[in-house]
Design an enzyme around this catalytic site. Structure first.
Site, PDB file in Angstrom:
ATOM      1  N   ILE A 180       0.824  -1.209   0.000  1.00  0.00           N
ATOM      2  CA  ILE A 180       0.000   0.000   0.000  1.00  0.00           C
ATOM      3  C   ILE A 180       0.864   1.267   0.000  1.00  0.00           C
ATOM      4  O   ILE A 180       0.405   2.347  -0.391  1.00  0.00           O
ATOM      5  CB  ILE A 180      -0.957  -0.020   1.219  1.00  0.00           C
ATOM      6  CG1 ILE A 180      -2.193   0.800   0.963  1.00  0.00           C
ATOM      7  CG2 ILE A 180      -0.256   0.403   2.497  1.00  0.00           C
ATOM      8  CD1 ILE A 180      -3.318   0.577   1.979  1.00  0.00           C
TER       9      ILE A 180
ATOM     10  N   GLY B 220      12.640  -3.180  11.641  1.00  0.00           N
ATOM     11  CA  GLY B 220      11.649  -2.304  11.017  1.00  0.00           C
ATOM     12  C   GLY B 220      10.342  -3.003  10.678  1.00  0.00           C
ATOM     13  O   GLY B 220       9.574  -2.516   9.848  1.00  0.00           O
ATOM     14  N   GLN B 221      10.076  -4.140  11.313  1.00  0.00           N
ATOM     15  CA  GLN B 221       8.821  -4.860  11.037  1.00  0.00           C
ATOM     16  C   GLN B 221       7.652  -4.130  11.692  1.00  0.00           C
ATOM     17  O   GLN B 221       7.680  -3.865  12.895  1.00  0.00           O
ATOM     18  CB  GLN B 221       8.912  -6.295  11.559  1.00  0.00           C
ATOM     19  CG  GLN B 221       7.686  -7.126  11.223  1.00  0.00           C
ATOM     20  CD  GLN B 221       7.829  -8.594  11.635  1.00  0.00           C
ATOM     21  OE1 GLN B 221       8.808  -8.981  12.269  1.00  0.00           O
ATOM     22  NE2 GLN B 221       6.845  -9.394  11.271  1.00  0.00           N
ATOM     23  N   SER B 222       6.635  -3.828  10.888  1.00  0.00           N
ATOM     24  CA  SER B 222       5.472  -3.113  11.440  1.00  0.00           C
ATOM     25  C   SER B 222       4.211  -3.972  11.437  1.00  0.00           C
ATOM     26  O   SER B 222       3.250  -3.645  12.134  1.00  0.00           O
ATOM     27  CB  SER B 222       5.222  -1.818  10.649  1.00  0.00           C
ATOM     28  OG  SER B 222       4.954  -2.105   9.299  1.00  0.00           O
TER      29      SER B 222
ATOM     30  N   HIS C 197       6.340 -11.720   6.189  1.00  0.00           N
ATOM     31  CA  HIS C 197       6.185 -11.289   4.795  1.00  0.00           C
ATOM     32  C   HIS C 197       7.537 -10.999   4.167  1.00  0.00           C
ATOM     33  O   HIS C 197       8.456 -10.544   4.835  1.00  0.00           O
ATOM     34  CB  HIS C 197       5.281 -10.054   4.685  1.00  0.00           C
ATOM     35  CG  HIS C 197       5.655  -8.916   5.598  1.00  0.00           C
ATOM     36  ND1 HIS C 197       5.388  -8.940   6.941  1.00  0.00           N
ATOM     37  CD2 HIS C 197       6.265  -7.735   5.362  1.00  0.00           C
ATOM     38  CE1 HIS C 197       5.797  -7.813   7.508  1.00  0.00           C
ATOM     39  NE2 HIS C 197       6.360  -7.069   6.567  1.00  0.00           N
TER      40      HIS C 197
HETATM   41  P1  DGP Z   1       7.085  -4.175   7.435  1.00  0.00           P
HETATM   42  O1  DGP Z   1       7.441  -2.774   7.825  1.00  0.00           O
HETATM   43  O2  DGP Z   1       8.271  -4.966   6.953  1.00  0.00           O
HETATM   44  O3  DGP Z   1       6.310  -4.874   8.508  1.00  0.00           O
HETATM   45  O4  DGP Z   1       6.148  -4.022   6.176  1.00  0.00           O
HETATM   46  C1  DGP Z   1       4.766  -3.923   6.239  1.00  0.00           C
HETATM   47  C2  DGP Z   1       4.308  -3.408   4.922  1.00  0.00           C
HETATM   48  O5  DGP Z   1       2.928  -3.606   4.838  1.00  0.00           O
HETATM   49  C3  DGP Z   1       4.556  -1.927   4.693  1.00  0.00           C
HETATM   50  O6  DGP Z   1       5.463  -1.766   3.608  1.00  0.00           O
HETATM   51  C4  DGP Z   1       3.199  -1.352   4.343  1.00  0.00           C
HETATM   52  C5  DGP Z   1       2.370  -2.584   4.060  1.00  0.00           C
HETATM   53  N1  DGP Z   1       0.980  -2.490   4.438  1.00  0.00           N
HETATM   54  C6  DGP Z   1       0.497  -2.128   5.661  1.00  0.00           C
HETATM   55  N2  DGP Z   1      -0.847  -2.158   5.660  1.00  0.00           N
HETATM   56  C7  DGP Z   1      -1.214  -2.556   4.410  1.00  0.00           C
HETATM   57  C8  DGP Z   1      -2.480  -2.793   3.794  1.00  0.00           C
HETATM   58  O7  DGP Z   1      -3.567  -2.649   4.384  1.00  0.00           O
HETATM   59  N3  DGP Z   1      -2.468  -3.184   2.491  1.00  0.00           N
HETATM   60  C9  DGP Z   1      -1.299  -3.369   1.805  1.00  0.00           C
HETATM   61  N4  DGP Z   1      -1.402  -3.766   0.531  1.00  0.00           N
HETATM   62  N5  DGP Z   1      -0.095  -3.163   2.355  1.00  0.00           N
HETATM   63  C10 DGP Z   1      -0.058  -2.775   3.644  1.00  0.00           C
END
Ligand code: DGP
Length: 114
Positions: A32, A93-95, A100
């Protein structure tokens, strides 16, 4: 019971995602908040929190995610190369606490990352 992660809600089709690949084990969809012209997330359908939570029982699944990353890169025409990253834990940096892989490509990527 702990709350569903946003990725579990995508798996359960409670919220939409731009899906580029799906099979019985995993799902790949556009991030996203893209950090490159192509930024896709590959997630297992099984709920695993992070790389740190993988066990020997997940060996085939972990390999499968990497193979899918390569397949999706080919499907999306990343002929110049790409990066596959798994952020793990707060320092990584995992959110989102659902394992994934980030597949990033479509431009030259700097190294080292921040
Ligand atoms: P990380 O920081 O490695 O945990 O990456 C999480 C990623 O997830 C971040 O790049 C943004 C993405 N993301 C968060 N919420 C959503 C969502 O609702 N839809 C999609 N497609 N991506 C999302």
């Amino acid at each position: 019971m702990s709350e569903k992660t946003i990725f579990k809600r995508i798996i359960d089709q409670e919220i939409p995602a731009n899906i580029v690949y799906e099979d019985e084990l995993c799902l790949a969809f556009h991030d996203i908040s893209p950090q490159a012209p192509t930024h896709v997330l590959i997630i297992p359908k099984q709920e695993i929190e992070s790389v740190a939570h993988l066990t020997a029982a997940d060996q085939n699944l972990a390999g499968h995610l990497l193979l899918v990353a390569g397949r999706v890169a080919e499907q999306l025409g990343l002929t110049g190369g790409y990066r596959v990253v798994a952020n793990c834990g707060p320092d990584g940096g995992q959110s989102v606490d659902h394992l994934h892989l980030h597949l990033l490509g479509g431009r030259s990527l700097a190294w080292p990352p921040g």
